[in-house]
Design a protein around this motif. Sequence first.
Motif, PDB file in Angstrom:
ATOM      1  N   GLY A  59       0.819  -1.208   0.000  1.00 33.57           N
ATOM      2  CA  GLY A  59       0.000   0.000   0.000  1.00 33.57           C
ATOM      3  C   GLY A  59       0.845   1.246   0.000  1.00 33.57           C
ATOM      4  O   GLY A  59       2.071   1.187   0.123  1.00 33.57           O
ATOM      5  N   PHE A  60       0.178   2.388  -0.126  1.00 34.73           N
ATOM      6  CA  PHE A  60       0.824   3.695  -0.164  1.00 34.73           C
ATOM      7  C   PHE A  60       0.057   4.624   0.769  1.00 34.73           C
ATOM      8  O   PHE A  60      -1.141   4.444   0.996  1.00 34.73           O
ATOM      9  CB  PHE A  60       0.832   4.250  -1.587  1.00 34.73           C
ATOM     10  N   THR A  61       0.732   5.609   1.285  1.00 36.71           N
ATOM     11  CA  THR A  61       0.123   6.486   2.281  1.00 36.71           C
ATOM     12  C   THR A  61      -1.246   6.993   1.857  1.00 36.71           C
ATOM     13  O   THR A  61      -2.196   6.983   2.637  1.00 36.71           O
ATOM     14  CB  THR A  61       1.037   7.688   2.559  1.00 36.71           C
ATOM     15  N   TYR A  62      -1.367   7.428   0.603  1.00 35.35           N
ATOM     16  CA  TYR A  62      -2.578   8.121   0.182  1.00 35.35           C
ATOM     17  C   TYR A  62      -3.578   7.226  -0.550  1.00 35.35           C
ATOM     18  O   TYR A  62      -4.478   7.732  -1.234  1.00 35.35           O
ATOM     19  CB  TYR A  62      -2.200   9.334  -0.672  1.00 35.35           C
ATOM     20  N   ASN A  63      -3.455   5.895  -0.424  1.00 35.00           N
ATOM     21  CA  ASN A  63      -4.463   4.990  -1.000  1.00 35.00           C
ATOM     22  C   ASN A  63      -5.866   5.385  -0.566  1.00 35.00           C
ATOM     23  O   ASN A  63      -6.104   5.674   0.616  1.00 35.00           O
ATOM     24  CB  ASN A  63      -4.226   3.556  -0.526  1.00 35.00           C
ATOM     25  N   GLY A  64      -6.803   5.379  -1.508  1.00 33.98           N
ATOM     26  CA  GLY A  64      -8.201   5.656  -1.172  1.00 33.98           C
ATOM     27  C   GLY A  64      -8.419   7.062  -0.667  1.00 33.98           C
ATOM     28  O   GLY A  64      -9.307   7.307   0.157  1.00 33.98           O
ATOM     29  N   HIS A  65      -7.647   8.008  -1.185  1.00 40.84           N
ATOM     30  CA  HIS A  65      -7.720   9.394  -0.718  1.00 40.84           C
ATOM     31  C   HIS A  65      -9.147   9.922  -0.897  1.00 40.84           C
ATOM     32  O   HIS A  65      -9.696   9.895  -1.997  1.00 40.84           O
ATOM     33  CB  HIS A  65      -6.744  10.263  -1.502  1.00 40.84           C
ATOM     34  N   PRO A  66      -9.790  10.426   0.162  1.00 39.12           N
ATOM     35  CA  PRO A  66     -11.189  10.849   0.039  1.00 39.12           C
ATOM     36  C   PRO A  66     -11.397  12.007  -0.930  1.00 39.12           C
ATOM     37  O   PRO A  66     -12.425  12.053  -1.616  1.00 39.12           O
ATOM     38  CB  PRO A  66     -11.585  11.232   1.467  1.00 39.12           C
ATOM     39  N   VAL A  67     -10.444  12.941  -1.003  1.00 40.65           N
ATOM     40  CA  VAL A  67     -10.596  14.059  -1.941  1.00 40.65           C
ATOM     41  C   VAL A  67     -10.442  13.554  -3.373  1.00 40.65           C
ATOM     42  O   VAL A  67     -11.212  13.932  -4.269  1.00 40.65           O
ATOM     43  CB  VAL A  67      -9.583  15.177  -1.632  1.00 40.65           C
ATOM     44  N   GLY A  68      -9.456  12.676  -3.604  1.00 36.48           N
ATOM     45  CA  GLY A  68      -9.306  12.093  -4.931  1.00 36.48           C
ATOM     46  C   GLY A  68     -10.533  11.321  -5.353  1.00 36.48           C
ATOM     47  O   GLY A  68     -10.958  11.378  -6.512  1.00 36.48           O
ATOM     48  N   ALA A  69     -11.138  10.598  -4.407  1.00 29.83           N
ATOM     49  CA  ALA A  69     -12.344   9.821  -4.720  1.00 29.83           C
ATOM     50  C   ALA A  69     -13.520  10.739  -5.040  1.00 29.83           C
ATOM     51  O   ALA A  69     -14.282  10.491  -5.989  1.00 29.83           O
ATOM     52  CB  ALA A  69     -12.682   8.901  -3.558  1.00 29.83           C
ATOM     53  N   ALA A  70     -13.687  11.808  -4.267  1.00 34.58           N
ATOM     54  CA  ALA A  70     -14.788  12.746  -4.510  1.00 34.58           C
ATOM     55  C   ALA A  70     -14.654  13.401  -5.884  1.00 34.58           C
ATOM     56  O   ALA A  70     -15.640  13.544  -6.631  1.00 34.58           O
ATOM     57  CB  ALA A  70     -14.820  13.808  -3.413  1.00 34.58           C
ATOM     58  N   VAL A  71     -13.440  13.798  -6.231  1.00 33.42           N
ATOM     59  CA  VAL A  71     -13.199  14.410  -7.543  1.00 33.42           C
ATOM     60  C   VAL A  71     -13.436  13.390  -8.659  1.00 33.42           C
ATOM     61  O   VAL A  71     -14.033  13.711  -9.698  1.00 33.42           O
ATOM     62  CB  VAL A  71     -11.779  14.992  -7.609  1.00 33.42           C
ATOM     63  N   SER A  72     -13.002  12.170  -8.457  1.00 35.34           N
ATOM     64  CA  SER A  72     -13.179  11.138  -9.481  1.00 35.34           C
ATOM     65  C   SER A  72     -14.651  10.849  -9.730  1.00 35.34           C
ATOM     66  O   SER A  72     -15.074  10.655 -10.873  1.00 35.34           O
ATOM     67  CB  SER A  72     -12.446   9.863  -9.062  1.00 35.34           C
ATOM     68  N   LEU A  73     -15.441  10.814  -8.670  1.00 39.46           N
ATOM     69  CA  LEU A  73     -16.880  10.607  -8.833  1.00 39.46           C
ATOM     70  C   LEU A  73     -17.514  11.735  -9.651  1.00 39.46           C
ATOM     71  O   LEU A  73     -18.322  11.492 -10.558  1.00 39.46           O
ATOM     72  CB  LEU A  73     -17.549  10.513  -7.462  1.00 39.46           C
TER      73      LEU A  73
END
Length: 397
Positions: free
Chosen positions: A280-294
């Motif tokens: 894994g990596f520190t920022y896996n499943g980053h909530p901001v990245g997920a919100a932007v991707s959605l």
Amino acid sequence: MILDRGQGALVWDIEGREYIDGTCGLWQCPVGHGRTELAEAAAAQIGRLEFYSSFGDYSNEPSIRLADRLLSLAPAGIERVFFTNGGSEGNETAIKLARLAHRNNGEPERTIILARAGGYHGMGSGSLAATGIDRLREGYGPLMPGIEFLGKPHGVVHGPEATDLLVAELEERIAQIGPERIAAFIGEPVLGVGGMVPPPEGYWPRVQEVLRRHGILLILDEIVTAFGRTGHWFAAEHFGVEPDMIVVAKGLSSGYIPMGAVLIGRRVLDLADGATFLHGFTYNGHPVGAAVSLANIDILEREGLLDRAKKLGDRLLTALKPLEELDHVLEVRGVGLMLGVEFASGDAAAVQSGARMEGVIVRASGANIVLSPPLVISEEQVDKLAQVLIRQVRAAG
């Protein structure tokens, strides 16, 4: 060249000069530049929960919703999502997971990864080792062992029997190595950095049949091709295959936030059979990245950008195809809004420079000019891009 701002398919430098973005930066912005919806999605999530680790039993609501959304769009057989921060990390993840799955299935000797000349998979230890572009590998050896390269799937170079020749090579190499030693085959559906090279007709279904017969996993590197670039959510649909893993990034968030994922299929899960994946990596499943991707996926759907990629890709390819009549041009090719112009020899750097002087950004990759504009590019902008490129390619002769 210092860029200052962007809107749609246009960018401006700090001197105020305007350019048509014919490359999407690095192929990452299908919805175009300056989308306030994505900025607002990021701001709202930052105000609620900017970040928390996804290690152990922790998660967050946006990443769960994004995983569900990706599974609803993915080809048949995909059942799990492992988030990353980008493409290189995704390919590192897929290679490690392929080896772990076979080991857990009682076949620890299955460690070899098949890759292809001309393929690009990233700059990490494993991803660079699997990259079949010599100039990118020079000076970094020894790289991760266990990679075996196959020929570049270039239809024009191999001729009308290209698929037969490439599949025969695959069969021969598997026999030489021993199928019991091979974990996976990794490949881009369409070569990206290697020149925007689509495979010859029928290539991918036949490759998949060979791999399945020998128990070898198929990893599709869709970092460039996913999220509408070929006119489909995934190029796997375009070519009629059901890979065991799909690696995505770039178009997942249109580059507004670094975000990637590995989509994992049932065969991998069955082999792994509940094995612990210590990775894994520190920022896996980053909530901001997920919100932007959605929000990004919403735009792709709402604005019909997948169909637009097909329509405008055909328009651009039709405009550029006459360049093949020039003696110094080997081929003009494309799938959706990813196109390449390949010279018979030399490199394409002068065309890249000349086009920029005329207000169009294209990318030289060896003897190729590669194109991947935002899917929101207008017909008028497509026509100008084609006109500029035609002038510059003609002048290069």
